[in-house]
Motif scaffolding. Structure first.
Motif, mmCIF file in Angstrom:
data_model
loop_
_atom_site.group_PDB
_atom_site.id
_atom_site.type_symbol
_atom_site.label_atom_id
_atom_site.label_comp_id
_atom_site.label_asym_id
_atom_site.label_seq_id
_atom_site.Cartn_x
_atom_site.Cartn_y
_atom_site.Cartn_z
ATOM 1 N N TRP A 1 -8.736 -0.657 3.481
ATOM 2 C CA TRP A 1 -7.749 -2.412 4.129
ATOM 3 C C TRP A 1 -8.218 -2.043 5.344
ATOM 4 O O TRP A 1 -8.622 -3.444 5.433
ATOM 5 C CB TRP A 1 -7.010 -2.278 3.003
ATOM 6 N N TYR B 1 0.098 4.283 -2.868
ATOM 7 C CA TYR B 1 -0.971 4.510 -2.468
ATOM 8 C C TYR B 1 -1.221 5.848 -1.661
ATOM 9 O O TYR B 1 -1.257 6.219 -1.929
ATOM 10 C CB TYR B 1 -1.923 3.653 -2.628
ATOM 11 N N LEU C 1 0.792 -1.185 -0.072
ATOM 12 C CA LEU C 1 -0.349 -0.199 -0.186
ATOM 13 C C LEU C 1 0.894 1.058 0.116
ATOM 14 O O LEU C 1 0.480 2.042 -0.239
ATOM 15 C CB LEU C 1 -0.888 0.198 1.354
ATOM 16 N N SER D 1 -5.427 -6.796 -0.167
ATOM 17 C CA SER D 1 -5.498 -5.202 -0.226
ATOM 18 C C SER D 1 -5.196 -4.639 -1.154
ATOM 19 O O SER D 1 -5.715 -3.388 -1.665
ATOM 20 C CB SER D 1 -3.642 -4.725 0.454
ATOM 21 N N THR D 2 -4.081 -4.774 -1.802
ATOM 22 C CA THR D 2 -3.491 -3.659 -4.141
ATOM 23 C C THR D 2 -5.343 -4.031 -4.245
ATOM 24 O O THR D 2 -5.707 -3.100 -5.669
ATOM 25 C CB THR D 2 -2.722 -4.857 -4.096
ATOM 26 N N TRP E 1 -6.434 3.525 -0.490
ATOM 27 C CA TRP E 1 -5.678 2.754 0.795
ATOM 28 C C TRP E 1 -5.527 2.471 2.364
ATOM 29 O O TRP E 1 -6.264 1.093 2.531
ATOM 30 C CB TRP E 1 -4.599 3.275 0.373
#
Length: 232
Positions: free
Chosen positions: A228, A98, A95, A214-215, A225
């Motif tokens: 998450w 981002y 993350l 997460s991505t 982001w």
């Protein structure tokens, strides 16, 4: 009147002692030396006897993970804890781009977030013994997740960037407490090698799926982001 026996005749004091008669020490020093010699031989024999008794003592009975339903539940909870630990550690790196874009900062500054879990782990090394002695395993099981929940809640509201690394120290603290406590517990059980392998396999599984999920939430789902950490 009888004459006294001459020297050398039977019954006189000049005859040599019988071979079976114990020799009498000639002086006080010789008596003392004999006593010290006997005491030394006794004292050197005692530690050997004690060591032999200790070696022949019964072996301690190791705890089994499936000896009761409570132990099974506890072991499964440790697997879940290590799974979440792996997800948390691995998803942060995925993350970072981002987070960098969201706060409009460079990569060097955003990479400082990697230092926060490290600081938390280091802090846990100094605290875990005191927490365990004061509150036991229950204290670890309550304090460690609470630290991580606080950090995730703060991250969900996406505060100014300097606040995020500060509270991410709590994630490292919680992970460090769980890591040390559950490794020690599982390591003292029967078949510890196999159980430890499964335990750290759960961490590896979390490290594998964390970045993927997460991505995907950011790239495929179009989410920010910080969403998450609602999942976390």
């Amino acid at each position: 009147m009888e004459t006294p026996p001459k020297a050398g005749e039977l019954g006189t004091s000049s005859s040599p002692p019988s071979p079976t008669t114990p020799a009498v020490p000639d002086s006080f020093e010789e008596k003392k030396a004999n006593i010290e010699k006997e005491a030394t031989s006794v004292s050197t024999a005692q530690p050997h006897d004690q060591d032999q008794d200790q070696e022949e003592g019964p072996e301690p009975v190791l705890e089994r993970w499936n000896s009761s339903s409570i132990n099974v539940t506890r072991y499964l909870q440790t697997l879940l804890a290590f799974l979440v630990m792996g997800v948390s550690d691995a998803s942060l790196g995925a993350l970072l781009p981002y987070i960098e874009e969201y706060y409009n900062i460079n990569y060097t500054i955003v990479a400082c977030m990697f230092l926060s879990p490290f600081a938390g782990y280091t802090l846990s090394a100094f605290m875990i013994s005191k927490i365990h002695m004061r509150f036991g395993q229950v204290g670890i099981a309550v304090i460690a997740p609470t630290c991580k929940i606080i950090a995730y809640v703060i991250t969900c509201v996406h505060p100014p960037f300097p606040v995020v690394p500060i509270f991410f120290v709590l994630t490292g603290l919680g992970n460090g407490l769980e890591d040390g406590a559950w490794n020690a517990w599982v390591g003292n059980m029967e078949n510890a090698n196999e159980l430890m392998g499964i335990l750290h396999g759960a961490y590896g599984l979390g490290g594998a799926i964390g970045p993927l999920i997460s991505t995907a939430m950011v790239t495929k789902g179009g989410l920010h982001w910080y969403t998450w950490y609602y999942v976390m």
